[in-house]
Write a protein that holds these residues in place. Structure first.
Motif, PDB file in Angstrom:
ATOM      1  N   GLU A 206       0.816  -1.207   0.000  1.00  0.00           N
ATOM      2  CA  GLU A 206       0.000   0.000   0.000  1.00  0.00           C
ATOM      3  C   GLU A 206       0.857   1.267   0.000  1.00  0.00           C
ATOM      4  O   GLU A 206       0.344   2.370  -0.217  1.00  0.00           O
ATOM      5  CB  GLU A 206      -0.940  -0.001   1.206  1.00  0.00           C
ATOM      6  N   ASP A 207       2.161   1.117   0.261  1.00  0.00           N
ATOM      7  CA  ASP A 207       3.057   2.275   0.235  1.00  0.00           C
ATOM      8  C   ASP A 207       3.478   2.663  -1.187  1.00  0.00           C
ATOM      9  O   ASP A 207       4.188   3.656  -1.361  1.00  0.00           O
ATOM     10  CB  ASP A 207       4.303   1.991   1.068  1.00  0.00           C
ATOM     11  N   LEU A 208       3.073   1.880  -2.179  1.00  0.00           N
ATOM     12  CA  LEU A 208       3.376   2.228  -3.570  1.00  0.00           C
ATOM     13  C   LEU A 208       2.565   3.465  -3.953  1.00  0.00           C
ATOM     14  O   LEU A 208       1.337   3.466  -3.887  1.00  0.00           O
ATOM     15  CB  LEU A 208       3.024   1.073  -4.499  1.00  0.00           C
ATOM     16  N   SER A 209       3.251   4.532  -4.348  1.00  0.00           N
ATOM     17  CA  SER A 209       2.545   5.769  -4.688  1.00  0.00           C
ATOM     18  C   SER A 209       1.818   5.626  -6.023  1.00  0.00           C
ATOM     19  O   SER A 209       2.151   4.772  -6.857  1.00  0.00           O
ATOM     20  CB  SER A 209       3.531   6.933  -4.760  1.00  0.00           C
TER      21      SER A 209
ATOM     22  N   THR B   7       9.754  -8.050  -9.155  1.00  0.00           N
ATOM     23  CA  THR B   7       9.216  -6.837  -9.772  1.00  0.00           C
ATOM     24  C   THR B   7       7.955  -7.135 -10.566  1.00  0.00           C
ATOM     25  O   THR B   7       7.030  -6.315 -10.615  1.00  0.00           O
ATOM     26  CB  THR B   7      10.281  -6.190 -10.675  1.00  0.00           C
ATOM     27  N   ARG B   8       7.878  -8.303 -11.173  1.00  0.00           N
ATOM     28  CA  ARG B   8       6.668  -8.675 -11.913  1.00  0.00           C
ATOM     29  C   ARG B   8       5.448  -8.692 -10.986  1.00  0.00           C
ATOM     30  O   ARG B   8       4.369  -8.212 -11.351  1.00  0.00           O
ATOM     31  CB  ARG B   8       6.846 -10.050 -12.572  1.00  0.00           C
ATOM     32  N   VAL B   9       5.636  -9.219  -9.779  1.00  0.00           N
ATOM     33  CA  VAL B   9       4.541  -9.234  -8.801  1.00  0.00           C
ATOM     34  C   VAL B   9       4.130  -7.814  -8.439  1.00  0.00           C
ATOM     35  O   VAL B   9       2.945  -7.491  -8.338  1.00  0.00           O
ATOM     36  CB  VAL B   9       4.964 -10.012  -7.535  1.00  0.00           C
ATOM     37  N   LEU B  10       5.137  -6.940  -8.256  1.00  0.00           N
ATOM     38  CA  LEU B  10       4.844  -5.544  -7.921  1.00  0.00           C
ATOM     39  C   LEU B  10       4.087  -4.853  -9.058  1.00  0.00           C
ATOM     40  O   LEU B  10       3.113  -4.118  -8.811  1.00  0.00           O
ATOM     41  CB  LEU B  10       6.149  -4.801  -7.642  1.00  0.00           C
ATOM     42  N   ILE B  11       4.502  -5.104 -10.295  1.00  0.00           N
ATOM     43  CA  ILE B  11       3.830  -4.472 -11.428  1.00  0.00           C
ATOM     44  C   ILE B  11       2.404  -5.006 -11.573  1.00  0.00           C
ATOM     45  O   ILE B  11       1.470  -4.260 -11.908  1.00  0.00           O
ATOM     46  CB  ILE B  11       4.632  -4.690 -12.729  1.00  0.00           C
TER      47      ILE B  11
END
Length: 287
Positions: free
Chosen positions: A16-19, A40-44
């Motif tokens: 949730e800290d991803l702006s 990074t794929r999971v984050l994207i």
């Protein structure tokens, strides 16, 4: 989006800290250079839930081992007009992570570099510590080699600013004990798992913190230590080790060594015992 390098800070634990800006750029970039492409794929994929209709960008691995060679590839992509993202596993690239060489290469090529700020374990830890934050020094990771680490701590002894260190959980106890031996019983705070479920901040003097860490520490760790008064410590780490080795050579055990040096050195008993035990085991042949 015009050709430029976007240095994107990513969450250090809580997604949730991803702006919103970082999420947009992760989805709009043509290519993203990542320390770990799987992570990074999971984050994207998470970012794509915030940007319906977005597609997965091309992912390229860029880590410590290949950063120097990959930097010119990044330069070529940006020069070709591509929007290029750069991310590390967590936090901001180049802060104890790959990225510095890439940023320098792109800047030296006269191309644009744009920073997307975000969560920072170092900043979060210094705030949580309650220690003075108007002036602080980010040191990052100390050397793994015990002798080199002792020398680094000796150089930092007169540092008056609050100091921030990163450390692996399996080395925290020894590192904190070394700090106490080098600097005395300063106020300190161990922050771990920042922004995660088991976030914890342990605020104790260095000797008590070393004892606390003996029980084992898990998760990503940040150590914050109060600065000194600018004066040199009473017993330098190298001198202290020499005294301990001399007593061990006389046949004294670690507990007896700690008791013998407690008054003459002014160091905490627990710290002296830890150092004597390590030296008795021969854990630090290069020190």
């Amino acid at each position: 989006m015009s050709g430029r390098l976007y240095v994107i800070a990513t969450p250090i634990g809580n997604l949730e800290d991803l702006s919103l800006r970082a999420a947009r750029l992760l989805c709009e970039a043509a290519v993203i250079y990542a320390e770990d492409t799987r992570r990074t794929r999971v984050l994207i994929q998470h970012a794509m839930t915030l940007r319906p209709g977005a597609s997965m960008p091309r992912l390229v691995a860029l880590f410590d081992g290949n950063e120097a060679a990959s930097a010119q590839r990044v330069v070529a992509d940006v020069a070709a007009g591509l929007a290029v993202g750069l991310v590390s596993d967590a936090g901001t690239p180049s802060i104890s992570d790959p990225g510095q060489r890439v940023v320098r290469a792109v800047a030296e090529a006269g191309l644009r570099v744009e920073i997307i700020p975000g969560p920072s374990a170092a900043i979060a830890a210094v705030v949580a510590s309650g220690l003075p934050s108007e002036r602080f020094l980010f040191v990052g990771f100390l050397p793994r080699d015990h002798g080199a680490r002792q020398q680094e701590l000796a150089l930092l002894a007169a540092q008056t600013a609050t100091m921030i260190f990163y450390e692996a959980p399996d080395r925290v106890a020894q590192t904190v004990a070394d700090m106490a031996a080098a600097w005395g019983d300063r106020a300190a705070c161990l922050s771990r798992e920042i922004s995660k479920l088991h976030e914890e901040h342990v605020r104790l003097p260095l000797s008590a913190l070393a004892a606390h860490c003996d029980a084992g520490v898990r998760g990503e760790c940040v150590i914050v230590v109060q600065g000194g008064d600018g004066a040199a410590t009473s017993v330098a780490p190298v001198e202290l080790q020499a005294q301990i080795r001399a007593l061990l050579a006389q046949g004294l055990g670690p507990k007896d060594v700690a008791a013998r040096l407690l008054i003459t050195t002014g160091q905490p008993r627990r710290v002296l015992y830890q150092l004597a035990l390590s030296l008795a085991r021969g854990d630090h042949p290069n020190s």
